[in-house]
Design a protein around this motif. Structure first.
Motif, PDB file in Angstrom:
ATOM      1  N   ILE A 106      90.933  11.795  20.720  1.00 67.85           N
ATOM      2  CA  ILE A 106      89.911  11.493  21.721  1.00 67.85           C
ATOM      3  C   ILE A 106      90.262  12.190  23.036  1.00 67.85           C
ATOM      4  CG2 ILE A 106      88.896   9.648  23.134  1.00 67.85           C
ATOM      5  CD1 ILE A 106      89.223   7.811  20.708  1.00 67.85           C
ATOM      6  N   THR A 107      91.550  12.159  23.406  1.00 68.09           N
ATOM      7  CA  THR A 107      92.011  12.842  24.620  1.00 68.09           C
ATOM      8  C   THR A 107      91.754  14.345  24.525  1.00 68.09           C
ATOM      9  OG1 THR A 107      93.739  11.187  24.911  1.00 68.09           O
ATOM     10  CG2 THR A 107      94.002  13.249  26.125  1.00 68.09           C
ATOM     11  N   ILE A 108      92.018  14.914  23.354  1.00 67.27           N
ATOM     12  CA  ILE A 108      91.797  16.355  23.147  1.00 67.27           C
ATOM     13  C   ILE A 108      90.316  16.692  23.290  1.00 67.27           C
ATOM     14  CG2 ILE A 108      91.892  18.194  21.412  1.00 67.27           C
ATOM     15  CD1 ILE A 108      94.433  16.716  20.345  1.00 67.27           C
ATOM     16  N   GLN A 109      89.455  15.842  22.746  1.00 65.69           N
ATOM     17  CA  GLN A 109      88.010  16.069  22.862  1.00 65.69           C
ATOM     18  C   GLN A 109      87.556  16.018  24.326  1.00 65.69           C
ATOM     19  OE1 GLN A 109      86.834  12.963  20.038  1.00 65.69           O
ATOM     20  NE2 GLN A 109      85.976  14.528  18.700  1.00 65.69           N
ATOM     21  N   VAL A 110      88.141  15.099  25.091  1.00 65.56           N
ATOM     22  CA  VAL A 110      87.810  14.997  26.519  1.00 65.56           C
ATOM     23  C   VAL A 110      88.242  16.265  27.250  1.00 65.56           C
ATOM     24  CG1 VAL A 110      88.311  13.777  28.671  1.00 65.56           C
ATOM     25  CG2 VAL A 110      87.869  12.476  26.575  1.00 65.56           C
ATOM     26  N   LEU A 111      89.448  16.751  26.942  1.00 68.61           N
ATOM     27  CA  LEU A 111      89.954  17.982  27.577  1.00 68.61           C
ATOM     28  C   LEU A 111      89.060  19.174  27.233  1.00 68.61           C
ATOM     29  CD1 LEU A 111      93.799  17.573  26.980  1.00 68.61           C
ATOM     30  CD2 LEU A 111      92.614  17.454  29.177  1.00 68.61           C
TER      31      LEU A 111
END
Length: 440
Positions: A106-111
């Motif tokens: 999820i963090t990677i998608q936000v980045l």
């Protein structure tokens, strides 16, 4: 037209990437997750390298090409670089067969979303790059973080994930990736500081794909990983099943003991009925699984007595009709308690119908013959056997021969003839009356 960039290393990497993609598809026929992820990563590297070279050529054209085309090529170039990093993470993640990575993803998608947002809005904000009236490429304040920072960050995340879960990888994978990170970091630093016109980023990445193939991958290793995962998964499921079975049995034993504790004259009754029921089921040729289920039904056949007042259960004199009516309610109460348990769908069967009679004069539903569930017919005989061989407030225990005669007398009226014959066989085999000692 002269070029502003030295593109020769990346141009040389394009045929290398093509060969790698073709070879990976020919070499790996098995469609495992890690192989599929590696193939996709290799394809993205080929696309990114090609787009990077094309972008360098378009950028070198300056005023010959409209600025909006410059924007499209440079935006696409930066975006594909980041997506390539994300696909590297996807490849690394396939070796760890659990859900630990979901929150991180999820963090990677936000980045990635932030990266896309900065690039898409750049024509309006000019925070990443811009062009002057002559078509010259200008690096703005966010150029380094967006053009280099995000792609590098995604590759670093993949490497960190590998080191955190290093037990899932070969030792060579971890060592090779460590050196790759160091070398790539040095190359990127040199390019940004001293050789900003030398295209080398995807040349190094292309070599990385080659290193992964030569050092880390093999069909045999892929099969080994798959086998190890299936073995771990099988052991985990087996352990969970054992734990669940043990927990369920311990809970049922505790419940049966709680019921027996209410009746001072029937200590161990539920466990004995469960054991006798299982013996009868075995005599009837039931499978091991069926015998276990009948055991559990017998163990909880009187669970409804939890709702019967103790003064009625332990009354020394004859019960009134009202009191006997309260006793009879334990069959329906037990059914209501157990029928919601889905692990053993028939668990409530014994509780509701173990007082039904084969001749149709039992309770609570007055069922007749084979309309009574088979498990309840078994428990009925086992329950009666224990009642006759146990000391009760209203009767002394009967001898083995007396019990045998009573079962024969009630065969076909109270008891199913087949179940009665099975119990008679068990009694005849029990020469020393040891059956009564199953639970004392």
């Amino acid at each position: 037209m002269s070029l502003d960039y030295n593109i020769y290393l990346e141009v040389a990497a394009i045929p290398l990437d093509i060969i790698l993609c073709i070879f990976l598809n020919l070499r790996y026929k098995k469609k495992s997750k890690s192989i599929i992820a590696l193939k996709r990563f290799a394809v993205l590297v080929l696309i990114a390298t090609t787009v990077d070279v094309a972008t360098a050529i378009v950028t070198s054209a300056h005023g010959l090409v409209p600025n909006w085309i410059h924007y499209i090529f440079n935006t696409t170039d930066s975006l594909i670089a980041s997506i390539t990093g994300v696909f590297f993470i996807k490849y690394i993640r396939t070796y760890v067969k659990n859900n630990e990575f979901k929150k991180r993803y999820i963090t990677i998608q936000v980045l990635l979303f932030i990266n896309v947002l900065l690039l898409v809005t750049n024509p309006l904000t000019h925070l990443v790059f811009s062009y002057d009236e002559n078509g010259n490429y200008i690096h703005e304040v966010l150029f380094v973080p967006v053009a280099y920072g995000f792609p590098i960050l995604f590759f670093v995340i993949g490497c960190v994930f590998m080191y955190v879960h290093w037990k899932h990888y070969k030792r060579m994978q971890v060592i090779t990736m460590g050196w790759a990170v160091i070398i790539v970091a040095i190359v990127f630093a040199l390019q940004m500081l001293f050789f900003d016109t030398l295209l080398i980023t995807f040349f190094v990445t292309s070599l990385g794909v080659l290193v992964i193939y030569l050092s880390l991958e093999s069909p045999d290793y892929e099969r080994l990983l798959d086998t190890m995962y299936k073995l771990r998964e099988s052991k985990a499921k087996e352990a969970a099943a054992v734990a669940k079975e043990r927990l369920s049995k311990e809970i049922m034993i505790a419940l049966s003991q709680a019921v027996d504790a209410k009746d001072h004259y029937t200590k161990g009754h539920s466990t004995r009925v469960a054991e006798y029921s299982k013996l009868i089921a075995e005599k009837l040729g039931k499978s091991e699984e069926e015998c276990e289920e009948i055991y559990y039904m017998g163990l909880l056949h009187d669970i409804g007595k939890i709702g019967v007042p103790e003064e009625i259960l332990n009354k020394k004199g004859r019960l009134t009709s009202e009191e006997f009516g309260e006793i009879k309610k334990h069959t329906v109460t037990g059914y209501d308690i157990l029928h919601t348990i889905t692990e053993i769908p028939g668990l409530s069967t014994g509780a509701r119908w173990h007082h039904e009679r084969y001749g149709g004069k039992g309770y609570p539903d007055g069922l007749h013959g084979n309309d009574i569930p088979e498990e309840a017919r078994i428990i009925c005989v086992a329950d009666s056997y224990d009642a006759m061989t146990s000391k009760r407030v209203y009767a002394s225990p009967k001898t083995q021969s007396e019990v045998r005669a009573e079962i024969l007398r009630c065969k076909g009226t109270q008891f199913d003839p087949e179940m009665a014959d099975a119990m008679i066989d068990i009694i005849d085999e029990d020469k020393g009356f040891k059956l009564r000692e199953i639970i004392s």
